[in-house]
Design a protein around this motif. Structure first.
Motif, PDB file in Angstrom:
ATOM      1  N   UNK A 104      -5.344  89.186  19.667  1.00 36.80           N
ATOM      2  CA  UNK A 104      -5.583  88.400  20.871  1.00 36.80           C
ATOM      3  C   UNK A 104      -6.215  89.302  21.930  1.00 36.80           C
ATOM      4  N   UNK A 105      -6.723  88.665  22.999  1.00 34.24           N
ATOM      5  CA  UNK A 105      -7.229  89.439  24.128  1.00 34.24           C
ATOM      6  C   UNK A 105      -6.062  89.827  25.015  1.00 34.24           C
ATOM      7  N   UNK A 106      -6.059  91.072  25.485  1.00 32.49           N
ATOM      8  CA  UNK A 106      -5.025  91.483  26.423  1.00 32.49           C
ATOM      9  C   UNK A 106      -5.521  91.295  27.842  1.00 32.49           C
ATOM     10  N   UNK A 107      -5.502  92.368  28.652  1.00 35.76           N
ATOM     11  CA  UNK A 107      -6.126  92.325  29.963  1.00 35.76           C
ATOM     12  C   UNK A 107      -7.635  92.195  29.752  1.00 35.76           C
ATOM     13  N   UNK A 108      -8.418  92.141  30.838  1.00 39.99           N
ATOM     14  CA  UNK A 108      -9.818  91.761  30.651  1.00 39.99           C
ATOM     15  C   UNK A 108     -10.647  92.798  29.892  1.00 39.99           C
ATOM     16  N   UNK A 109     -10.092  94.011  29.670  1.00 34.69           N
ATOM     17  CA  UNK A 109     -10.856  94.948  28.839  1.00 34.69           C
ATOM     18  C   UNK A 109     -10.045  95.405  27.630  1.00 34.69           C
ATOM     19  N   UNK A 110      -9.168  94.541  27.131  1.00 32.69           N
ATOM     20  CA  UNK A 110      -8.295  94.937  26.021  1.00 32.69           C
ATOM     21  C   UNK A 110      -8.311  93.917  24.887  1.00 32.69           C
ATOM     22  N   UNK A 111      -8.165  94.420  23.672  1.00 31.07           N
ATOM     23  CA  UNK A 111      -7.873  93.562  22.526  1.00 31.07           C
ATOM     24  C   UNK A 111      -6.599  94.101  21.900  1.00 31.07           C
ATOM     25  N   UNK A 112      -5.628  93.244  21.646  1.00 28.83           N
ATOM     26  CA  UNK A 112      -4.358  93.675  21.093  1.00 28.83           C
ATOM     27  C   UNK A 112      -4.294  93.221  19.633  1.00 28.83           C
ATOM     28  N   UNK A 113      -4.063  94.171  18.734  1.00 30.96           N
ATOM     29  CA  UNK A 113      -3.994  93.870  17.302  1.00 30.96           C
ATOM     30  C   UNK A 113      -2.573  94.155  16.819  1.00 30.96           C
ATOM     31  N   UNK A 114      -2.012  93.234  16.038  1.00 35.65           N
ATOM     32  CA  UNK A 114      -0.684  93.477  15.443  1.00 35.65           C
ATOM     33  C   UNK A 114      -0.844  93.606  13.934  1.00 35.65           C
ATOM     34  N   UNK A 115      -0.129  94.588  13.361  1.00 36.51           N
ATOM     35  CA  UNK A 115      -0.214  94.823  11.917  1.00 36.51           C
ATOM     36  C   UNK A 115       1.059  94.342  11.256  1.00 36.51           C
ATOM     37  N   UNK A 116       0.946  93.987   9.971  1.00 40.05           N
ATOM     38  CA  UNK A 116       2.130  93.502   9.262  1.00 40.05           C
ATOM     39  C   UNK A 116       2.991  94.664   8.787  1.00 40.05           C
ATOM     40  N   UNK A 117       2.461  95.875   8.728  1.00 40.93           N
ATOM     41  CA  UNK A 117       3.269  97.030   8.343  1.00 40.93           C
ATOM     42  C   UNK A 117       2.928  98.200   9.275  1.00 40.93           C
TER      43      UNK A 117
END
Lengths: 204, 312
Positions: free
Chosen positions: B34-47
């Motif tokens: 998802x997008x975080x703050x206006x200059x961030x992308x947040x990625x979640x990993x399954x492991x």
């Protein structure tokens, strides 16, 4: 029906008695939006002057052939045609000024002052009278815009037409976009006050 | 006590079993983005991933879906302690309206996934923006003639607001059709102004004629405002904006609704103040319009507070 005013009276009427900005309170959007410098006011004033004169003349020529029921759409389309012409001319020859004005050049179409003058004046009067009335209204608008621009530029940046006059910046507040509202309000009040004083002095 | 723990474990295991196929379908490693703050992308990993893999800015390559040639440089990557969440920080703010494609190397095979906002949120974003953040009256200074002319009474304000919103939406939709299917295919963009304002005045004339015959009562209530609609810059600004930004149909409707609603809101606020102001002791030179301008300036100042509002 012909007007009994001379050509000169028609012109001064537009500048003073029926000034579009301070008296008729029409076409306020540019007066608030882009009156930050004298130059902006002058450029938009020129554009409005041309559109007003050309559309006034066009309508005065064809007034007998326009059905009263559809006169408003006809007026609007006439204005839109002339605005398109001015829009393209400015975009071609003065691209820098055009970029500064942004959407306001195109929005001249919806300025109430032009439609109102066509409805009140050019739709009834002769071509010559309409021409001079258009000049007066256009100059009046230009005067109003430049007066606003003068005050805002002088108080906000300490300059006039880009030349440094004061050497310092008295009130940066006036150059901020929303200060247009305050500036128009204060100047209108100021003119009302002057007029009241003038009338009282005349009576005494 | 023991049984409760047991049931909990069973339940957890069952939930995991349910989740596994979903994760496998999603492409196993990446479980969320998802997008975080206006200059961030947040990625979640399954492991959990090692910082050397997921924490290296060089391992990521990001671009907007429309321009694969323009790579957006990742300034730094912050990996959470459990190694499951990585926050990509960019030097410049992202255009979160566009879909971004992220490729990640280093963890075995390269992973590629898309990040985008939900479309409904984006549409509502346009509506809220036109209504509050970029309110046409208070932050773009458009439609002021009609605004000052019809904000003396609350009844007038309501009538004008409703009439304006209806004509606004109708003419914006027509303008959109004309722009997409006539002006653009035939390269007639220089006719924009004439066509758009022509559509507006024809809409007004049509509504006028139809209403006069079909519902005279309604015409008596709203007829006077119809002519004023043409003199409102907003009605022309909206088609010009949607042509400039190449909005699609839904975005057009949302922008038109926001513009109309924002105008109605501004009118209503202003008329409430002006009704009270008649009782106030204002210096004579400022009575009427001049003081209304100063009040509008204060509203504009207050509306500045909405800038930066980002709900969706």
């Amino acid at each position: 029906m012909a007007t009994d005013k001379t050509n000169l009276q028609l012109v001064t009427n537009g500048i003073l008695n029926e000034n579009p900005i301070f008296r008729l309170v029409l076409s306020m959007c540019p007066a608030v939006g882009i009156s930050t410098t004298v130059m902006n006011g002058f450029m938009l004033g020129i554009a409005v002057l041309f559109v007003q004169v050309f559309s006034s003349c066009t309508i005065a020529i064809f007034k007998d052939k326009i059905h009263p029921r559809i006169r408003i759409p006809t007026y609007t389309l006439t204005i839109a045609t002339w605005v398109t012409v001015i829009d393209m001319v400015l975009a071609a020859y003065l691209p820098e000024a055009y970029a500064k004005m942004g959407i306001f050049i195109k929005l001249i179409v919806a300025f109430a002052i032009i439609t109102m003058r066509l409805e009140m004046f050019a739709g009834k009067e002769s071509v010559t009278a309409s021409f001079w009335d258009g000049i007066g209204m256009g100059l009046g608008f230009m005067f109003g815009m430049m007066a606003l621009g003068f005050v805002r530029e002088l108080l906000g940046l300490g300059t006039v037409l880009g030349y440094d006059v004061l050497g310092f910046k008295p009130l940066l507040f006036f150059i901020l976009p929303f200060a247009g509202f305050f500036c128009v309000g204060l100047m209108m009040g100021f003119f009302n006050y002057i007029e009241a004083r003038y009338r009282r002095a005349k009576r005494a | 006590m023991k049984t409760i723990l047991m049931t909990r474990r069973v339940l957890l295991a069952a939930m995991l079993c349910l989740l596994v196929p979903a994760l496998a379908w999603a492409g196993n490693l990446i479980s969320g983005q998802r997008f975080g703050a206006d200059n961030e992308i947040v990625v979640t990993f399954s492991e959990p991933l090692a910082p050397a893999v997921a924490g290296e800015a060089a391992n990521y390559s990001v671009h907007e879906e429309a321009d694969p040639d323009i790579r957006l440089a990742v300034a730094e990557v912050a990996l959470s302690e459990d190694g499951r969440t990585a926050t990509l920080k960019f030097a410049e703010p992202l255009n979160t309206v566009k879909t971004h494609v992220v490729s990640m190397a280093g963890a075995g095979a390269a992973e590629t996934f898309r990040v985008s906002k939900s479309y409904l949120g984006y549409l509502l974003g346009i509506l809220v923006s036109a209504l509050l953040i970029n309110n046409f009256v208070f932050t773009k200074y458009l439609g002021l003639c009609v605004f000052f002319g019809t904000s003396k009474r609350k009844d007038t304000a309501k009538g004008m607001g409703i009439t304006f919103t209806i004509v606004m939406v109708a003419s914006a939709i027509m303008s959109w059709f004309f722009y997409q299917f006539i002006l653009k295919p035939f390269d007639l963009n220089f006719l924009q102004i004439v066509i758009f304002i022509g559509l507006v005045s024809l809409t007004v004339q049509a509504v006028d004629t139809v209403l006069r015959k079909v519902n005279p009562a309604l015409f008596n209530a709203f007829g006077v405002y119809l002519v004023l609609v043409i003199a409102n810059c907003v009605i022309l600004a909206v088609p010009l904006i949607l042509a400039d930004n190449e909005y699609n149909f839904f975005e057009t409707v949302m922008l038109a609704l926001g513009a109309g609603g924002g105008f109605m809101l501004a009118l209503y606020l202003m008329s409430s103040v002006r009704e009270r102001m008649e009782l106030a002791n204002v210096p004579r030179a400022f009575k009427g319009v001049p003081i209304a301008f100063i009040v509008a300036g204060q509203f504009a100042l207050a509306f500045l507070g909405f800038s930066g509002l980002n709900i969706f």
